[in-house]
Design an enzyme around this catalytic site. Structure first.
Site, mmCIF file in Angstrom:
data_model
loop_
_atom_site.group_PDB
_atom_site.id
_atom_site.type_symbol
_atom_site.label_atom_id
_atom_site.label_comp_id
_atom_site.label_asym_id
_atom_site.label_seq_id
_atom_site.Cartn_x
_atom_site.Cartn_y
_atom_site.Cartn_z
ATOM 1 N N GLU A 41 0.868 -1.178 0.000
ATOM 2 C CA GLU A 41 0.000 0.000 0.000
ATOM 3 C C GLU A 41 0.901 1.223 0.000
ATOM 4 O OE1 GLU A 41 -2.374 2.597 3.102
ATOM 5 O OE2 GLU A 41 -2.800 0.462 3.318
ATOM 6 N N CYS B 70 -3.653 7.043 5.459
ATOM 7 C CA CYS B 70 -3.583 6.671 4.041
ATOM 8 C C CYS B 70 -4.808 7.157 3.292
ATOM 9 C CB CYS B 70 -3.489 5.148 3.889
ATOM 10 S SG CYS B 70 -2.420 4.326 5.071
#
Length: 383
Positions: A123, A160
């Site tokens: 990620e 994120c």
């Protein structure tokens, strides 16, 4: 008959911004252990003490459960030397990573260059666009601004899924939103960021945008009085400039966001079409906006792993439906999620057993179902 078997030993990289949720005993470790894979964690240098405490707790749990001590290991080391050694070791069969785009790509390249390439579930980068539709803006611009600033500044923006981009049609209602958001953000106190490195990268990002010829600074939060404090920033640009310069898509990891003013619906569509892959895309709409939103959904589905309506992306629930992933560069494999029950699938592979006598079948596949599993038989749920 078919069952899922573990890939083998998994290397997990601790994240700088999540000392708990995405580090030593975070989602990647939990998913890999649940799949039956031994885990070797590379602790992040930003929080070695926390990593050691959690690692010792995990080692005690392994012992209390009567498992082999090799089920879990924790390594320390600065730089990329230990990490690259882990990824290139032939015994490692998969990698879980949360961090920068540069770091994730380096691990992917190392994993693909092996004699036996392995999957890297990384990620990396996302700016998480928020679309404000006209009827919603007209009816509740000030309330939208309040929710936006709260989401943007939560945890100094070190999520994120932080809303780093706002897309809307220009006009008086958008101006109301900008004015209200600016007033709220100007009163937002500075927050200490987790590491000097994160703070330095944030400062570089907002400096680059502040000096950009086609981005205007509309609000700056309160200045911090101690080191490494994130001062919130809000910028505005026009869709034509955003489309002409890929640099305006750069992630600013922290409490900073860019508003893109669009002349019409076609420009909004063009902006979305030109976005990189994202973890999330958020739509704020009222009933009158439904048809406009419906027209954009096919594009948004190609661009993001999670679509939200009338919410904010910084909340991630661990549940069956959750997708915390998305097209590159949000993640290295858009087919997977690192949060939710489907996360386990990253560390499993299917094996088919054809024409096996019952005596040779694993317990999970025996005709008598001794493990009392929920199974499908010729596509139907067993009684």
């Amino acid at each position: 008959r078919q069952r899922q078997v573990p890939l083998g030993p998994v290397a997990v990289f601790g994240a700088s911004n999540f000392p708990l949720a995405f580090s030593v005993a975070g989602g990647d470790t939990a998913s890999a252990l649940a799949a039956g894979c031994p885990v070797i964690v590379k602790a992040h240098g930003a929080h070695p003490g926390t990593s050691e405490l959690v690692g010792r707790a995990l080692a005690r749990a392994v012992k209390l459960c009567g498992l082999h001590e090799g089920v879990f290991s924790l390594l320390f080391g600065s730089g990329r030397e230990v990490g690259i050694a882990l990824v290139t070791d032939p015994r490692i069969k998969a990698v879980g990573f949360t961090g920068s785009r540069g770091g994730g790509i380096a691990l992917c390249n190392a994993a693909q260059a092996r004699p036996e390439p392995i999957p890297v579930y990384a990620e990396m980068s996302s700016i998480n666009p928020v679309l404000l539709f006209p009827a919603a803006l007209q009816s509740r611009a000030e309330a939208l601004a309040q929710g936006f600033v709260a989401s943007l500044t939560q945890g100094a923006g070190q999520f994120c899924t932080n809303p780093g981009l706002v897309i809307a049609r220009q006009g008086p209602d958008l101006e109301r939103f900008i004015q209200s958001a600016a007033q709220l953000l100007q009163r937002s106190p500075a927050q200490t960021m987790l590491t000097p490195g994160i703070f330095k990268a944030y400062e570089a990002g907002i400096s680059a945008l502040a000096e950009h010829a086609h981005a205007d600074t509309v609000a700056v939060g309160l200045k911090g009085e101690t080191p490494n404090q994130c001062q919130a920033h809000l910028f505005v640009t026009r869709a034509s400039e955003f489309l002409a310069d890929p640099a305006l898509q750069a992630e600013m990891f922290g409490a900073a966001s860019l508003i893109v003013q669009c002349a019409n619906d076609e420009q909004i569509r063009q902006v979305i079409e030109n976005l990189e892959g994202q973890l999330t895309a958020t739509l704020h709409l009222d009933d009158a906006d439904v048809e406009s939103a419906k027209a954009l959904l096919p594009t948004l589905e190609r661009k993001a792993g999670r679509l939200l309506v009338n919410g904010w992306p910084t909340g991630v629930e661990v549940c069956d439906a959750m997708v915390h992933g998305g097209p590159f560069p949000a993640t290295s494999d858009a087919r997977t999620t690192s949060v939710g029950t489907a996360a386990i699938l990253r560390f499993l592979r299917p094996v088919c057993y054809q024409d096996f006598p019952d005596a040779l079948l694993p317990a999970a596949l025996k005709h008598s179902n001794p493990l009392q599993l929920r199974r499908l038989l010729d596509g139907q749920r067993e009684a």
